[in-house]
Write an enzyme that holds these catalytic residues in place. Structure first.
Site, mmCIF file in Angstrom:
data_model
loop_
_atom_site.group_PDB
_atom_site.id
_atom_site.type_symbol
_atom_site.label_atom_id
_atom_site.label_comp_id
_atom_site.label_asym_id
_atom_site.label_seq_id
_atom_site.Cartn_x
_atom_site.Cartn_y
_atom_site.Cartn_z
ATOM 1 N N ASN A 219 -45.389 -2.884 104.429
ATOM 2 C CA ASN A 219 -46.779 -2.120 104.721
ATOM 3 C C ASN A 219 -47.847 -3.026 104.295
ATOM 4 O OD1 ASN A 219 -47.336 -1.687 101.809
ATOM 5 N ND2 ASN A 219 -45.676 -0.502 101.938
ATOM 6 N N LYS A 298 -29.376 -10.788 114.253
ATOM 7 C CA LYS A 298 -30.465 -10.119 114.950
ATOM 8 C C LYS A 298 -30.247 -9.307 115.917
ATOM 9 C CE LYS A 298 -34.742 -11.903 117.379
ATOM 10 N NZ LYS A 298 -35.248 -13.247 117.965
#
Ligand code: C5P
Length: 412
Positions: A219, A298
């Site tokens: 965030n 990934k």
């Protein structure tokens, strides 16, 4: 953005005794004036061999005091006049010889005389801060150590020295602290010690919840408010531990910092330490959820046009967990909201069972240098008006100290 001047209205005597580190004193004077202080420089004769009074006069905007025999002083008492108007005297650099003079109470030069004549007690007490700077052998010499112990016993405050490279090419203890470090020490010296003897634990910053080795959920929290609180608590005399999420901020002086990434790591760093602290201030913007499993590699696009499905699981609530401890510290929560701060803050007060919640508007403050706080507790609400985060942190620390005092008996 408001610019905080932490030394506004302060008058500081900066004393220079002889040493190569005099070149850093020029920067120190600039730093102090930037913080709003007026600065009077006093130099020993030896100091003038290393940097000129002209430079120091230009930077301080005042003629440098060099001699107790300066006939321009109307009463011919430079040592009294200089010391009486000062909020603090900082001698940087303090040479081995200068410390020896102080230890013996000698007064053959204006600077030593001024230190001897300063008021040490009462309303006008003038703190004396010494920043030693010398070769490591000189610093570790028993005579210097003996003298330093004596001047500290006589009331002086020692700033440093630090370890590191020395002008002579040797490496060891004896480097003068950097000008910014000395500035911060001086600023701290003027803060009321409302948390003296207390231990404070602070969380700060965002957390980062890994999705795979290259991606994650986080965030916009910058950590600035939490770092300012850690600094303010330390300035107020507390022993501070700061558990920080991934942020690029300098650690405040004398604060013990523990770096973590995820909410779980923050939880694991906080929980075992919490009960040993008097106060826990949860400023971190902890991610509510994390991916249920972190992919080992990934995650690649598979060409189907379908995004991967991400299962989330809830993170532990660190603040609520600390508040549930039988020997819990005084707990302060933060509520970063996008609207209706007061209502959400009060709801958190109950839900997390903490005595104080500090509300603020997240989107309006994340990453910025100023903020506005709303303190919500059982007695009501109190707003701390818009200011830079360090000013707010100092006000909040005072508010917490008052509550600690008042509610002390209620806390286990
Ligand atoms: O409503 P929320 O749970 O986000 O409450 C915010 C307050 O709780 C903040 O003080 C935050 O640091 C703390 N918190 C926490 N652990 C969580 C979530 C929030 O300590 N997992």
């Amino acid at each position: 953005m408001s610019t905080l001047q932490s030394l506004a209205g302060r008058h500081i005597v900066v004393g220079l005794s002889g040493g190569i580190a005099c070149f850093k004193s020029a920067e120190l004077v600039r730093e102090l004036t930037r913080e709003g202080a007026t600065v009077q420089v006093v130099m020993t004769e030896a100091a003038t061999q290393f940097i000129t009074p002209v430079t120091m006069q230009a930077l301080s905007g005042r003629p440098v005091a060099l001699s107790q025999w300066d006939a321009r002083e109307p009463n011919n008492m430079a040592h009294i006049n200089l010391g009486r108007g000062a909020d603090a005297i900082v001698v940087a650099p303090a040479s081995a010889d200068f410390i020896a003079q102080l230890a013996q109470g000698r007064a053959s030069e204006l600077l030593a005389l001024l230190c001897l004549a300063r008021p040490r007690t009462g309303e006008h007490a003038c703190p004396l801060l010494l920043a030693p700077a010398m070769n490591r052998e000189m610093w570790s010499h028993p005579a210097t150590q003996r003298n330093t112990t004596q001047v500290v016993a006589d009331g002086a405050v020692l700033l440093g020295p630090a370890a590191g490279e020395q002008a002579c090419g040797e490496v060891g203890d004896g480097r003068m602290l950097e000008p910014e470090e000395l500035r911060d020490e001086l600023i701290a010296c003027f803060q009321p010690k409302v948390l003296a003897g207390r231990k404070v634990l602070v969380t700060a910053g965002p957390t980062f919840e890994s999705i795979d080795p290259v991606r994650g959920i986080t965030n916009h929290s910058s950590g600035k408010m939490g770092f300012a609180i850690a600094r303010a608590a330390q300035e107020a005399g507390a022993q501070v531990t700061l558990v920080a999420g991934p942020v690029h901020l300098a650690t405040p002086r004398h604060v013990q910092r523990i770096d973590v990434r995820s909410a779980q790591q923050m939880h694991d760093a906080v929980l075992p330490r919490a009960a040993a602290h008097d106060v826990f201030i949860a400023t971190a913007a902890v991610a509510d959820w994390r991916p249920a499993a972190e992919a080992g590699q990934k995650i690649k696009k598979d060409g189907s046009g379908q995004p991967p499905w991400l299962a989330l699981t809830e993170n532990p609530d660190i603040l609520a967990a600390v508040a549930r401890l039988p020997d819990r510290p005084y707990c302060v929560g933060f509520a970063a909201e996008s609207e209706d701060v007061a209502r959400h803050a009060r709801e958190k007060l109950t839900r997390k069972n903490v005595p104080l919640v500090v509300g603020n508007l997240g989107p309006a403050t994340f990453g910025r240098d100023d903020n506005k706080l709303l303190l919500v507790d059982a007695d009501g609400e109190r707003e701390l008006a818009t200011a830079d985060k360090l000013t707010l942190a100092r006000e909040l620390v005072r508010e917490i100290a008052q509550r600690l005092h008042r509610h002390g008996a209620e806390q286990p």
